[in-house]
Design an enzyme around this catalytic site. Structure first.
Site, mmCIF file in Angstrom:
data_model
loop_
_atom_site.group_PDB
_atom_site.id
_atom_site.type_symbol
_atom_site.label_atom_id
_atom_site.label_comp_id
_atom_site.label_asym_id
_atom_site.label_seq_id
_atom_site.Cartn_x
_atom_site.Cartn_y
_atom_site.Cartn_z
ATOM 1 N N HIS A 235 1.261 -1.156 0.202
ATOM 2 C CA HIS A 235 -0.247 0.141 -0.539
ATOM 3 C C HIS A 235 0.884 1.434 -0.234
ATOM 4 O O HIS A 235 0.936 1.727 1.269
ATOM 5 C CB HIS A 235 -0.469 0.016 1.108
ATOM 6 C CG HIS A 235 -2.304 -1.058 0.677
ATOM 7 N ND1 HIS A 235 -1.756 -2.050 1.809
ATOM 8 C CD2 HIS A 235 -3.027 -1.236 0.206
ATOM 9 C CE1 HIS A 235 -2.881 -2.567 1.100
ATOM 10 N NE2 HIS A 235 -3.673 -2.180 0.013
ATOM 11 N N ASN A 236 1.299 1.280 -1.197
ATOM 12 C CA ASN A 236 2.361 2.296 -0.928
ATOM 13 C C ASN A 236 1.782 3.481 -2.329
ATOM 14 O O ASN A 236 1.076 3.525 -3.358
ATOM 15 C CB ASN A 236 4.074 2.182 -1.647
ATOM 16 C CG ASN A 236 3.814 1.196 -2.589
ATOM 17 O OD1 ASN A 236 3.066 1.087 -3.522
ATOM 18 N ND2 ASN A 236 4.286 -0.154 -2.331
ATOM 19 N N PHE A 237 2.666 4.445 -2.542
ATOM 20 C CA PHE A 237 2.069 5.472 -4.176
ATOM 21 C C PHE A 237 2.413 4.746 -5.323
ATOM 22 O O PHE A 237 1.321 4.861 -5.910
ATOM 23 C CB PHE A 237 3.379 6.486 -3.660
ATOM 24 C CG PHE A 237 2.785 7.149 -5.116
ATOM 25 C CD1 PHE A 237 1.751 8.154 -4.764
ATOM 26 C CD2 PHE A 237 3.263 7.994 -6.153
ATOM 27 C CE1 PHE A 237 1.340 9.105 -5.895
ATOM 28 C CE2 PHE A 237 3.405 8.892 -6.971
ATOM 29 C CZ PHE A 237 2.034 9.937 -7.062
ATOM 30 N N ARG A 238 3.085 3.898 -5.382
ATOM 31 C CA ARG A 238 3.148 2.901 -6.723
ATOM 32 C C ARG A 238 1.299 2.679 -7.004
ATOM 33 O O ARG A 238 1.023 2.709 -7.442
ATOM 34 C CB ARG A 238 3.791 2.036 -7.013
ATOM 35 C CG ARG A 238 4.569 2.120 -8.133
ATOM 36 C CD ARG A 238 6.093 1.323 -8.524
ATOM 37 N NE ARG A 238 7.019 2.829 -8.214
ATOM 38 C CZ ARG A 238 7.341 3.377 -10.067
ATOM 39 N NH1 ARG A 238 6.385 3.196 -10.084
ATOM 40 N NH2 ARG A 238 8.082 4.325 -9.892
ATOM 41 N N HIS A 275 -7.291 6.970 -2.030
ATOM 42 C CA HIS A 275 -8.131 5.982 -1.574
ATOM 43 C C HIS A 275 -7.123 5.005 -0.952
ATOM 44 O O HIS A 275 -7.388 4.869 -0.223
ATOM 45 C CB HIS A 275 -8.315 5.373 -2.814
ATOM 46 C CG HIS A 275 -7.233 3.936 -2.437
ATOM 47 N ND1 HIS A 275 -6.489 4.252 -4.026
ATOM 48 C CD2 HIS A 275 -7.591 2.468 -3.026
ATOM 49 C CE1 HIS A 275 -5.590 3.612 -3.918
ATOM 50 N NE2 HIS A 275 -6.049 2.356 -3.274
ATOM 51 N N ASP A 276 -6.254 5.114 -0.514
ATOM 52 C CA ASP A 276 -5.222 4.864 0.173
ATOM 53 C C ASP A 276 -4.305 5.221 0.926
ATOM 54 O O ASP A 276 -2.837 5.238 1.851
ATOM 55 C CB ASP A 276 -4.212 3.068 -0.622
ATOM 56 C CG ASP A 276 -5.045 2.089 0.077
ATOM 57 O OD1 ASP A 276 -6.164 2.034 0.848
ATOM 58 O OD2 ASP A 276 -5.125 1.102 -1.058
ATOM 59 N N ASP A 385 -9.115 -1.309 -8.166
ATOM 60 C CA ASP A 385 -8.250 -1.357 -6.740
ATOM 61 C C ASP A 385 -7.586 -2.369 -7.104
ATOM 62 O O ASP A 385 -6.832 -3.024 -6.234
ATOM 63 C CB ASP A 385 -9.117 -0.773 -5.633
ATOM 64 C CG ASP A 385 -8.096 -0.820 -3.959
ATOM 65 O OD1 ASP A 385 -7.203 -0.695 -4.051
ATOM 66 O OD2 ASP A 385 -8.787 -0.631 -3.451
ATOM 67 N N ALA A 435 -2.991 -18.534 -2.985
ATOM 68 C CA ALA A 435 -3.484 -17.139 -2.760
ATOM 69 C C ALA A 435 -4.118 -16.498 -3.899
ATOM 70 O O ALA A 435 -5.458 -15.336 -3.445
ATOM 71 C CB ALA A 435 -2.043 -15.877 -2.377
ATOM 72 N N GLN A 436 -3.807 -17.014 -4.764
ATOM 73 C CA GLN A 436 -4.178 -16.367 -5.632
ATOM 74 C C GLN A 436 -6.110 -16.789 -6.577
ATOM 75 O O GLN A 436 -6.498 -15.933 -6.924
ATOM 76 C CB GLN A 436 -3.606 -16.007 -7.356
ATOM 77 C CG GLN A 436 -2.275 -14.595 -6.939
ATOM 78 C CD GLN A 436 -2.937 -12.984 -6.209
ATOM 79 O OE1 GLN A 436 -3.442 -13.649 -5.026
ATOM 80 N NE2 GLN A 436 -3.083 -12.701 -6.860
HETATM 81 ZN ZN LIG Z 1 -5.928 0.682 -2.718
#
Ligand SMILES: [Zn+2]
Length: 499
Positions: A235-238, A275-276, A385, A435-436
């Protein structure tokens, strides 16, 4: 004035014109009486005091050792009436002062009591303030050790300095996007590891022009946004950029500008960007279980998403970063409400509720119905998202590693703190394919297929890549399973040999 009787002795004093009666036991010696007078009036014991009768005549004279009380008190000064008067007036004055001193004493005592009470209360306040200070210091230290956060982060509003946007926009060497890049930016296949071009998107969609947004404010706002994403593994800028770029590509691909108003487009883009904001890297479940400040502040109701919204609008509240500065209050209200609704919709705890609501509308979708449009916008931001798997494998796969790294960071902490651990976050239980697969099959594909009903064009560029990704991870899982089987049987064989 003075007088005496056989049972007791009475002395009348003229105190400020009022006659005060002082009664002494008859056993009081003149020395006792003198002593009492001197103590009450604060006079030295060597003072000589004369006593006069009601006519002003001196009653008696005695020396300091005077033993003949019946003769009255002491004097050796003079027979002159005037003198006696003067002396007695002085005595009266001293008495008067003594009475006033008592009043004063009471008042001072009361005041002192009040002051003591106040000091006590203030002291308690000081203790509380000190406690708050130390708590905030601890929190800061904890947060600093936990995250390599950017210096200008808004975070928990604990430092006004952090609210200050960059006043001057750094002069970057002006780069021109090539036509190839501009075209690529419009597609979900765009390699987001290489470019940050949010500014271009706002210009290209006509938002800067249509809403008279100050281009310098836009730059400053985006820099401030960048500074208020933390350096989390995922959850970063990228991630913010990926979501925004996917939104931009969906707007282009689905020709949303023909169906939506520009206000809707502005809301979609702005919500994606914000949004984050200030995501701490630990999800809502952790926030709630660990009873963090955010969970307490938002009563366990989407604590993170509420926080992202709050930080977004704190940024807009700074004139230097307010891209909506030219909006009238009504328009700002609409943008604010729309943005909040979309950011709050990104809480995955609400996934079923939002998707069900959309499914009910999609077969008779009405672009003139505000409720329908809002619901679609919510689904669109949700799609963006979690859209990494729509992208080419070489772009999408590193994101799975990033997400798992963030999950493991959380589950390790939950274990250390004795909190419940979700199996999909547990490094002992989860693998990339496991997970996917479930996520793509049961969350992503059904949601994108619902949107596909309205926008069939997304099938080829978005839904198909999802299906391919699902198939690829299923193959990977089969390989994993086969390897595990092999290991198991080898272990069995080895075990057998050992026996
Ligand atoms: Zn997000």
């Amino acid at each position: 004035m003075g007088s005496a009787s056989s049972a007791y002795r009475v002395i009348y004093l003229d105190v400020d014109g009022r006659t005060q009666k002082v009664v002494f036991s008859r056993f009081c010696s003149p020395c006792d009486i003198k002593e009492l007078f001197c103590t009450a009036t604060g006079l030295s014991r060597n003072t000589t005091i004369s006593l006069l009768d009601s006519t002003g005549a001196m009653i008696c004279e005695t020396v300091n050792t005077g033993h003949d009380y019946g003769c009255g008190l002491f004097s050796h000064l003079s027979d002159k009436e005037e003198l006696f008067q003067n002396v007695l007036t002085q005595v009266a004055e001293q008495f008067s002062r003594a009475f006033k001193i008592n009043e004063l004493k009471t008042e001072v005592t009361n005041r002192l009591a009040m002051l003591e009470k106040r000091v006590e209360l203030e002291g308690m306040k000081v203790v509380e303030i000190e406690k708050c200070r130390s708590d905030i210091k601890k929190l800061r230290e904890e947060m600093a050790s936990r995250n390599n956060r950017s210096v200008t982060s808004l975070s928990f509003l604990d430092d006004n300095k952090k609210l200050t946007p960059r006043r001057d926009v750094p002069s970057y060497p002006k780069y021109m996007l090539s036509q190839q890049t501009i075209d690529a930016l419009r597609k979900p296949t765009f390699d987001v590891w290489l470019w940050d071009c949010t500014e271009h998107m706002y210009h290209d969609l006509g938002l800067v022009k249509d809403f008279n947004i100050n281009p310098i404010t836009l730059k400053r706002w985006l820099l401030c946004i960048h500074d208020n994403y933390r350096n989390n593994p995922f959850h970063n800028f990228r991630h913010c950029f990926c979501v925004t770029q996917m939104m931009y590509s969906m707007i282009c691909l689905c020709n949303l500008q023909e169906k939506f108003t520009q206000v809707d487009i502005l809301i979609l883009m702005t919500a994606a960007v914000c949004h984050d904001l200030d995501h701490p890297g630990y999800n809502n479940t952790y926030q709630i279980n660990a009873r963090t400040e955010l969970a307490v502040r938002y009563n366990d109701i989407s604590p993170l998403e509420n926080h992202h919204c709050a930080v977004a609008f704190q940024i807009f509240s700074q004139p230097d970063c307010n891209i909506f500065a030219n909006f009238d209050p009504e328009a700002f209200k609409q943008i604010r409400q729309g943005t909040i609704t979309l950011i709050l919709a990104t809480d995955m705890a609400r996934h079923g509720e939002i998707l069900d609501s959309f499914k009910q509308k999609v077969d008779n979708f009405d672009f003139t119905n505000e409720e329908h449009v809002t619901c679609l916008k919510m689904v669109l931001i949700k799609c963006c998202d979690i859209s990494n798997e729509v992208r080419p494998m070489e772009v999408a796969e590193p994101w799975v590693d990033c997400l798992l790294e963030e999950y493991f960071m959380q589950s390790d902490r939950e274990k250390a703190e004795g909190l419940p651990v979700a199996p999909f976050m547990d490094r002992e239980k989860v693998t990339k394919p496991t997970a996917q697969i479930g996520f793509i099959k049961f969350v992503l594909i059904p949601m994108f297929e619902s949107v596909m009903k309205l926008f069939p064009q997304i099938e080829e560029v978005m839904v198909q890549p999802l299906r391919e990704s699902r198939d690829r991870y299923e193959e990977l899982k089969q390989i994993d399973d086969a390897m595990n089987e092999k290991k198991k049987s080898e272990n069995l064989t080895m075990g057998g040999k050992k026996k």
